[in-house]
Each structure stands twice: as structure tokens, then as C-alpha cells.
Enzyme design. Structure first.
Site, PDB file in Angstrom:
ATOM      1  N   ASN A 189      34.005  23.700  66.139  1.00 30.86           N
ATOM      2  CA  ASN A 189      34.082  25.055  65.602  1.00 30.86           C
ATOM      3  C   ASN A 189      32.850  25.473  64.819  1.00 30.86           C
ATOM      4  O   ASN A 189      32.508  26.654  64.778  1.00 30.86           O
ATOM      5  CB  ASN A 189      35.363  25.201  64.793  1.00 30.86           C
ATOM      6  CG  ASN A 189      36.546  25.315  65.723  1.00 30.86           C
ATOM      7  OD1 ASN A 189      36.511  26.107  66.658  1.00 30.86           O
ATOM      8  ND2 ASN A 189      37.559  24.503  65.521  1.00 30.86           N
ATOM      9  N   ARG A 219      43.371  19.429  61.400  1.00 32.93           N
ATOM     10  CA  ARG A 219      42.430  20.514  61.583  1.00 32.93           C
ATOM     11  C   ARG A 219      40.977  20.066  61.444  1.00 32.93           C
ATOM     12  O   ARG A 219      40.080  20.642  62.041  1.00 32.93           O
ATOM     13  CB  ARG A 219      42.752  21.648  60.625  1.00 32.93           C
ATOM     14  CG  ARG A 219      44.043  22.369  61.014  1.00 32.93           C
ATOM     15  CD  ARG A 219      44.724  23.013  59.850  1.00 32.93           C
ATOM     16  NE  ARG A 219      43.841  23.163  58.750  1.00 32.93           N
ATOM     17  CZ  ARG A 219      43.108  24.239  58.525  1.00 32.93           C
ATOM     18  NH1 ARG A 219      43.197  25.255  59.339  1.00 32.93           N
ATOM     19  NH2 ARG A 219      42.319  24.282  57.487  1.00 32.93           N
ATOM     20  N   GLN A 265      28.495  32.942  66.176  1.00 30.24           N
ATOM     21  CA  GLN A 265      29.061  34.272  65.895  1.00 30.24           C
ATOM     22  C   GLN A 265      28.436  34.878  64.637  1.00 30.24           C
ATOM     23  O   GLN A 265      28.215  36.090  64.573  1.00 30.24           O
ATOM     24  CB  GLN A 265      30.577  34.172  65.770  1.00 30.24           C
ATOM     25  CG  GLN A 265      31.170  33.652  67.090  1.00 30.24           C
ATOM     26  CD  GLN A 265      32.627  33.986  67.294  1.00 30.24           C
ATOM     27  OE1 GLN A 265      33.339  34.295  66.364  1.00 30.24           O
ATOM     28  NE2 GLN A 265      33.068  33.898  68.528  1.00 30.24           N
ATOM     29  N   ASP A 319      49.975  32.473  55.047  1.00 30.21           N
ATOM     30  CA  ASP A 319      50.615  31.552  54.100  1.00 30.21           C
ATOM     31  C   ASP A 319      51.303  32.343  52.983  1.00 30.21           C
ATOM     32  O   ASP A 319      52.395  32.003  52.533  1.00 30.21           O
ATOM     33  CB  ASP A 319      49.549  30.618  53.504  1.00 30.21           C
ATOM     34  CG  ASP A 319      48.661  30.049  54.584  1.00 30.21           C
ATOM     35  OD1 ASP A 319      49.107  29.159  55.313  1.00 30.21           O
ATOM     36  OD2 ASP A 319      47.515  30.540  54.740  1.00 30.21           O
ATOM     37  N   ARG A 370      44.010  24.108  67.928  1.00 32.50           N
ATOM     38  CA  ARG A 370      44.600  22.852  67.482  1.00 32.50           C
ATOM     39  C   ARG A 370      45.838  22.546  68.324  1.00 32.50           C
ATOM     40  O   ARG A 370      46.630  23.428  68.621  1.00 32.50           O
ATOM     41  CB  ARG A 370      44.993  23.035  66.020  1.00 32.50           C
ATOM     42  CG  ARG A 370      45.762  21.924  65.392  1.00 32.50           C
ATOM     43  CD  ARG A 370      46.151  22.398  63.995  1.00 32.50           C
ATOM     44  NE  ARG A 370      47.054  21.487  63.352  1.00 32.50           N
ATOM     45  CZ  ARG A 370      47.798  21.821  62.313  1.00 32.50           C
ATOM     46  NH1 ARG A 370      47.744  23.029  61.813  1.00 32.50           N
ATOM     47  NH2 ARG A 370      48.591  20.943  61.743  1.00 32.50           N
ATOM     48  N   HIS A 386      43.356  27.034  53.983  1.00 33.00           N
ATOM     49  CA  HIS A 386      44.448  27.307  54.922  1.00 33.00           C
ATOM     50  C   HIS A 386      44.738  26.003  55.661  1.00 33.00           C
ATOM     51  O   HIS A 386      44.369  25.806  56.819  1.00 33.00           O
ATOM     52  CB  HIS A 386      44.047  28.421  55.905  1.00 33.00           C
ATOM     53  CG  HIS A 386      45.078  28.621  56.984  1.00 33.00           C
ATOM     54  ND1 HIS A 386      46.351  29.051  56.739  1.00 33.00           N
ATOM     55  CD2 HIS A 386      45.020  28.413  58.320  1.00 33.00           C
ATOM     56  CE1 HIS A 386      47.027  29.103  57.868  1.00 33.00           C
ATOM     57  NE2 HIS A 386      46.245  28.714  58.843  1.00 33.00           N
ATOM     58  N   GLY A 408      40.283  31.978  63.121  1.00 35.84           N
ATOM     59  CA  GLY A 408      40.227  30.699  63.853  1.00 35.84           C
ATOM     60  C   GLY A 408      40.049  29.532  62.890  1.00 35.84           C
ATOM     61  O   GLY A 408      39.261  29.597  61.951  1.00 35.84           O
ATOM     62  N   ASN A 409      40.791  28.456  63.139  1.00 36.61           N
ATOM     63  CA  ASN A 409      40.775  27.300  62.223  1.00 36.61           C
ATOM     64  C   ASN A 409      39.673  26.299  62.515  1.00 36.61           C
ATOM     65  O   ASN A 409      39.263  26.177  63.652  1.00 36.61           O
ATOM     66  CB  ASN A 409      42.135  26.581  62.330  1.00 36.61           C
ATOM     67  CG  ASN A 409      43.181  27.320  61.544  1.00 36.61           C
ATOM     68  OD1 ASN A 409      42.900  27.780  60.447  1.00 36.61           O
ATOM     69  ND2 ASN A 409      44.376  27.434  62.106  1.00 36.61           N
TER      70      ASN A 409
END
Ligand code: LMR
Length: 288
Positions: free
Chosen positions: A60, A53, A67, A114, A47, A142, A85-86
Site C-alpha cells: 500500500n 493490516r 496517488q 469506528d 485485507r 483505524h 484504503g487500509n
């Protein structure tokens, strides 16, 4: 990125880590994912400043599907998978769905960052070390809709543990600025560094995996994004949602039965709604 990896290998060697015996740098999934006990999925489309996001979702989804499929094909069925990863929650869900023979319980996403941020904000406010602040909760995504909740948090002050509200003595701060500071912290770090958080994220990964592997300390709970089966706190099923969790014998359990105020309830549901939207968008990308 392979030449970059050479530098990472050098740094790992230079750490002289006591548990590190071998490093295999590779861009081949059949090498990277084979026989894994633990997978930390850090890589996603990064990002940049000013980006939401959600913008990243499409790129993604493809990465985490691939994966997940590689985990399904090559990793041990007992593998513990941590997605960093976001957008981490939804990426984690996509990876889990792409590895149907690995239990969904083995997948989690990082909200420990967080959680640590929330502890530190309270600690600074009370003038105590962060280790004196226990049992904060990060609910949900998140993202900036997450809900950092201190209603069950205790703070050690001068040898006594006090409920967080009594220790801080500023309800307005805890219900407003504290929440937005933690929600926006990732964006604030990006703005300042022009790069996403690195050191604090690495520390949170260590904290998360230590607890997944060794269990949480007696009486403590931590926050992690885990698979929601729809049985806790009214959160819909089929999401990776951050809950208060205890871990024992490498098995996590959501801490159920905590009293939830009306104030908290609406925030818990708002972040769930964002995750439902993200999931539905991600699944639509997958189906397209
Ligand atoms: C963070 O919370 O620091 C990061 O997840 C922010 C980001 O989007 O990279």
C-alpha cells in the site's frame, strides 16, 4: 479492473443521484486527479480473513505514494483528501508526504466508521436510536489498537442527556467488551461476510465528507484521522492520528483540553505507538 468499472458506472447512473452530473471512468492518473476539489482514496490492497493490516503496508505504501504524487501534480491545492484504503492512517500520511505543496491539513483518514460503530453499540445497550448518542471519541489508528472512548459521550434517554456511564450503568462493559467489540468490528464483519465492510464504510464516508464540507453541528465533535503536530494530548508529531475534531468553514480543529483519565491515557499512547511503528516501517519501505 476497467470492465468492472463499467458496472460501477451503471450503478451510479441507476442511483439517479441529484448532484451527479458526469462520470469519468478512467485508470489514467492525469485524468482521474485533474482539478479535484475532493479525493476519496478507497482503493488499496484489500485485507483478507486472518490477515493483519500491517501485512498490507508494503504494497500500500507504493499505491499511496503514487496517488500522493498524482495529487501534487494534478489536483487543486485546496483539494480535501479522504483516505479510506487500509492501513488508512499510514496510507494517508504517505499520500500527504508525497504531495508536499498541498497543506497537510487537507488530508484526513476515515475513523468515522469506528465512531459510528461506537455510537451504535452504546445506543443498542441503552435502547435508544444511534442519533441520541453524541461525542464518542475514536483515538488513534483505524486498527485493533484504536481506543473508543465514551468519557465525554452523552446519551439522550427519555428527553434528558446523560453522561454515557450513567446511561449505560455498566462500567465493566464500557471498559472491556464495548472497547474490544468496536476494535474488532472490522475483522468480525470480514469473518461474517468474507468481504470487508461496504455499506457501513460508504455511510461513514458520507458522514465524514458532509462534516468536512459543511462543518460539524454546534456542540458536537466527531472523530477523524488528522495530521498530528505533536501539540495535543501527548500524541507524537508526524502521524495521522484520530482525534476528537470540530469543523467550521472547511477547517478542522482538534478539541483540546478534555480531561483524560489514567485509563484513557495509556490507551491513547498505545495506539500512538503502533502508528509510530507503522510510519517508520512505511518510510523504510519508501527509502529502500
Ligand atoms: C473495517 O473497519 O471494516 C475495515 O477497515 C476492515 C478492513 O481491514 O478492511
Amino acid at each position: 479492473m476497467l470492465p468492472v468499472l463499467v458496472g460501477v458506472v451503471m450503478e451510479l447512473q441507476d442511483c439517479a443521484l441529484p448532484l451527479l452530473t458526469e462520470i469519468i471512468p478512467t485508470d489514467q492518473e492525469d485524468v482521474a486527479f485533474r482539478d479535484l476539489d475532493v479525493a476519496i482514496l478507497v482503493g488499496s490492497m484489500p485485507r483478507k480473513e486472518g490477515m493483519e493490516r500491517k501485512d498490507l503496508l508494503k504494497a500500500n505504501v507504493r499505491i499511496f505514494k503514487s496517488q500522493g504524487e498524482a495529487l501534487e501534480k494534478y489536483a487543486k491545492k485546496s483539494v480535501k483528501v479522504l483516505v479510506v484504503g487500509n492501513p488508512a492512517n499510514t496510507n494517508c500520511l504517505i499520500a500527504a508526504k508525497s504531495a508536499p505543496s498541498i497543506p497537510k491539513k487537507n488530508f484526513s483518514c476515515l475513523t468515522r466508521l469506528d465512531h459510528n460503530r461506537a455510537r451504535s453499540q452504546v445506543a443498542v445497550r441503552c435502547g435508544v436510536p444511534a442519533t441520541h448518542v453524541r461525542n464518542v471519541i475514536i483515538w488513534g489508528n483505524h486498527s485493533s489498537t484504536q481506543y473508543p472512548d465514551v468519557h465525554h459521550c452523552v446519551v439522550g434517554v427519555a428527553g434528558t442527556e446523560l453522561p454515557c456511564f450513567n446511561a449505560v450503568k455498566d462500567d465493566a462493559w464500557l471498559k472491556e467488551d464495548f472497547i474490544t467489540t468496536v476494535q474488532q468490528r472490522g475483522a468480525a464483519v470480514i469473518k461474517a461476510r468474507k468481504l470487508s465492510s461496504a455499506m457501513s464504510a460508504a455511510k461513514a464516508i458520507c458522514d465524514h465528507l458532509r462534516d468536512v464540507w459543511n462543518g460539524t453541528p454546534e456542540g458536537d465533535f466527531i472523530s477523524m484521522g488528522v495530521y498530528s503536530s505533536g501539540n495535543s494530548y501527548g500524541v507524537p508529531e508526524d502521524l495521522i492520528y484520530s482525534f476528537p475534531v470540530r469543523v467550521k468553514d472547511k477547517d478542522w480543529k482538534i478539541v483540546d483540553g478534555l480531561a483524560i483519565s489514567e485509563f484513557s491515557r495509556s490507551k491513547i499512547m498505545a495506539t500512538a505507538e503502533e502508528l509510530v511503528e507503522e510510519r517508520d516501517e512505511a518510510l523504510a519501505f519508501l527509502a529502500a
